[in-house]
Design a protein around this motif. Structure first.
Motif, short mmCIF file in Angstrom:
data_model
loop_
_atom_site.label_atom_id
_atom_site.label_comp_id
_atom_site.label_asym_id
_atom_site.label_seq_id
_atom_site.Cartn_x
_atom_site.Cartn_y
_atom_site.Cartn_z
N SER A 11 50.52 -39.49 -7.62
CA SER A 11 50.00 -40.97 -7.44
C SER A 11 49.51 -41.36 -6.40
O SER A 11 48.69 -42.31 -6.46
CB SER A 11 51.23 -41.90 -7.99
N THR A 12 49.57 -40.60 -5.20
CA THR A 12 48.92 -41.13 -4.17
C THR A 12 47.61 -40.72 -3.83
O THR A 12 46.98 -40.71 -2.58
CB THR A 12 50.05 -40.54 -2.73
N ASP A 13 47.20 -39.75 -4.78
CA ASP A 13 45.85 -39.23 -4.62
C ASP A 13 44.72 -39.97 -4.95
O ASP A 13 43.55 -39.56 -4.94
CB ASP A 13 45.83 -37.89 -5.55
N THR A 14 44.82 -41.44 -5.05
CA THR A 14 43.68 -42.30 -5.65
C THR A 14 42.69 -42.26 -4.91
O THR A 14 41.27 -41.72 -5.09
CB THR A 14 44.19 -43.83 -5.70
N GLU A 15 42.69 -42.45 -3.33
CA GLU A 15 41.52 -42.45 -2.54
C GLU A 15 40.78 -40.94 -2.42
O GLU A 15 39.56 -40.97 -2.67
CB GLU A 15 42.22 -42.79 -1.19
N ALA A 16 41.69 -39.97 -2.24
CA ALA A 16 41.13 -38.69 -2.10
C ALA A 16 40.32 -38.16 -3.55
O ALA A 16 39.27 -37.67 -3.51
CB ALA A 16 42.13 -37.51 -1.86
N TYR A 40 34.77 -45.01 -11.51
CA TYR A 40 34.35 -44.75 -10.10
C TYR A 40 34.78 -46.18 -9.29
O TYR A 40 33.96 -46.72 -8.69
CB TYR A 40 33.12 -44.46 -9.96
N SER A 41 36.15 -46.35 -9.23
CA SER A 41 36.68 -47.58 -8.35
C SER A 41 38.25 -47.07 -8.18
O SER A 41 38.79 -46.39 -8.89
CB SER A 41 36.63 -48.79 -9.09
N PRO A 42 38.74 -47.77 -6.87
CA PRO A 42 40.13 -47.39 -6.99
C PRO A 42 41.13 -47.75 -8.11
O PRO A 42 41.94 -47.04 -8.30
CB PRO A 42 40.38 -48.22 -5.42
N GLU A 43 40.70 -49.09 -8.71
CA GLU A 43 41.31 -49.41 -9.85
C GLU A 43 41.07 -48.41 -11.18
O GLU A 43 42.31 -47.84 -11.58
CB GLU A 43 40.98 -50.66 -10.17
N GLY A 44 40.02 -47.89 -11.21
CA GLY A 44 39.67 -46.86 -12.25
C GLY A 44 40.34 -45.50 -12.18
O GLY A 44 40.97 -45.02 -12.95
N VAL A 45 40.35 -45.08 -11.10
CA VAL A 45 40.88 -43.90 -10.63
C VAL A 45 42.55 -44.01 -10.68
O VAL A 45 43.27 -43.03 -11.17
CB VAL A 45 40.37 -43.11 -9.35
N GLU A 47 44.35 -46.16 -12.52
CA GLU A 47 44.67 -45.94 -13.90
C GLU A 47 44.41 -44.87 -14.70
O GLU A 47 45.40 -44.14 -15.42
CB GLU A 47 43.71 -46.90 -14.57
N HIS A 48 43.46 -43.91 -14.21
CA HIS A 48 43.33 -42.49 -14.72
C HIS A 48 44.37 -41.73 -14.25
O HIS A 48 45.19 -41.02 -14.96
CB HIS A 48 41.98 -41.86 -13.98
N ILE A 49 44.79 -41.93 -13.05
CA ILE A 49 46.02 -40.95 -12.45
C ILE A 49 47.13 -41.43 -13.19
O ILE A 49 47.96 -40.38 -13.68
CB ILE A 49 46.18 -41.11 -10.81
#
Length: 173
Positions: A11-16, A40-45, A47-49
């Motif tokens: 869950s901590t991989d969002t930024e990377a 392609y946004s922090p929110e989008g990624v 939610e993806h994760i």
């Protein structure tokens, strides 16, 4: 060769993960269908994760990332649509353009095969690849996948299905 590590998505991989996807977006979209722009946004990624990890908890998805020695994400690999009753799953992987040619797709696919066999007790894996994606076809074949016969009614340019019998792959090694 630089050491690489395949590990489960966290869950901590969002930024990377966002950085990996943004830097390689054009490269990926030249080989596979593009993602929704909202991804392609922090929110989008994020939610993806969350979605992937939720599906992992349900036993229908197993997401991984590939990191280089500096812990930068340089690839992804997934077991998806895991069907324990049928003993099958689909594989997917993507490697950063800058990391191509270093054996990462093969490393990732071998890791998926191992996880499918040991952790999930699967007996068959499938992959779908566009005909022009020669690199992915070679990786699949190197890892024991075989293309299914091209059906007469299939459209030109349609994805091709590759299949691996895990039991057969293990006995051949």
């Amino acid at each position: 060769m630089t050491p690489f590590n395949v590990r489960e998505l966290k869950s901590t991989d969002t930024e990377a993960l966002l950085a990996f996807e943004v830097v390689n977006r054009e490269w990926f979209e030249s080989h596979i269908d593009g993602r929704d722009p909202g991804f392609y946004s922090p929110e989008g990624v994020g939610e993806h994760i969350d979605s992937y990890l939720s599906d992992f908890a349900k036993g229908v998805w197993h997401p991984f990332v590939i990191e280089d020695a500096s812990k930068t994400i340089v690839g992804r690999a997934n077991l998806k649509d895991i069907d324990a009753a049928k003993g099958s799953a689909e594989v997917g992987y993507r490697v950063a353009q800058s990391a191509c040619g270093q054996g990462l797709a093969t490393l990732a696919l071998n890791h998926l095969i191992q996880q499918a066999r040991i952790r999930w007790q699967l007996t068959q894996l499938v992959a779908y690849v566009y005909p022009e994606n020669v690199g992915s076809r070679k990786v699949l074949e190197r890892c024991g996948f075989s293309p299914e016969e091209f059906a007469a009614d299939e459209q030109a340019g349609a994805e091709r299905r590759f299949v691996l019998s895990i039991a057969a792959a293990q006995s051949a090694r």
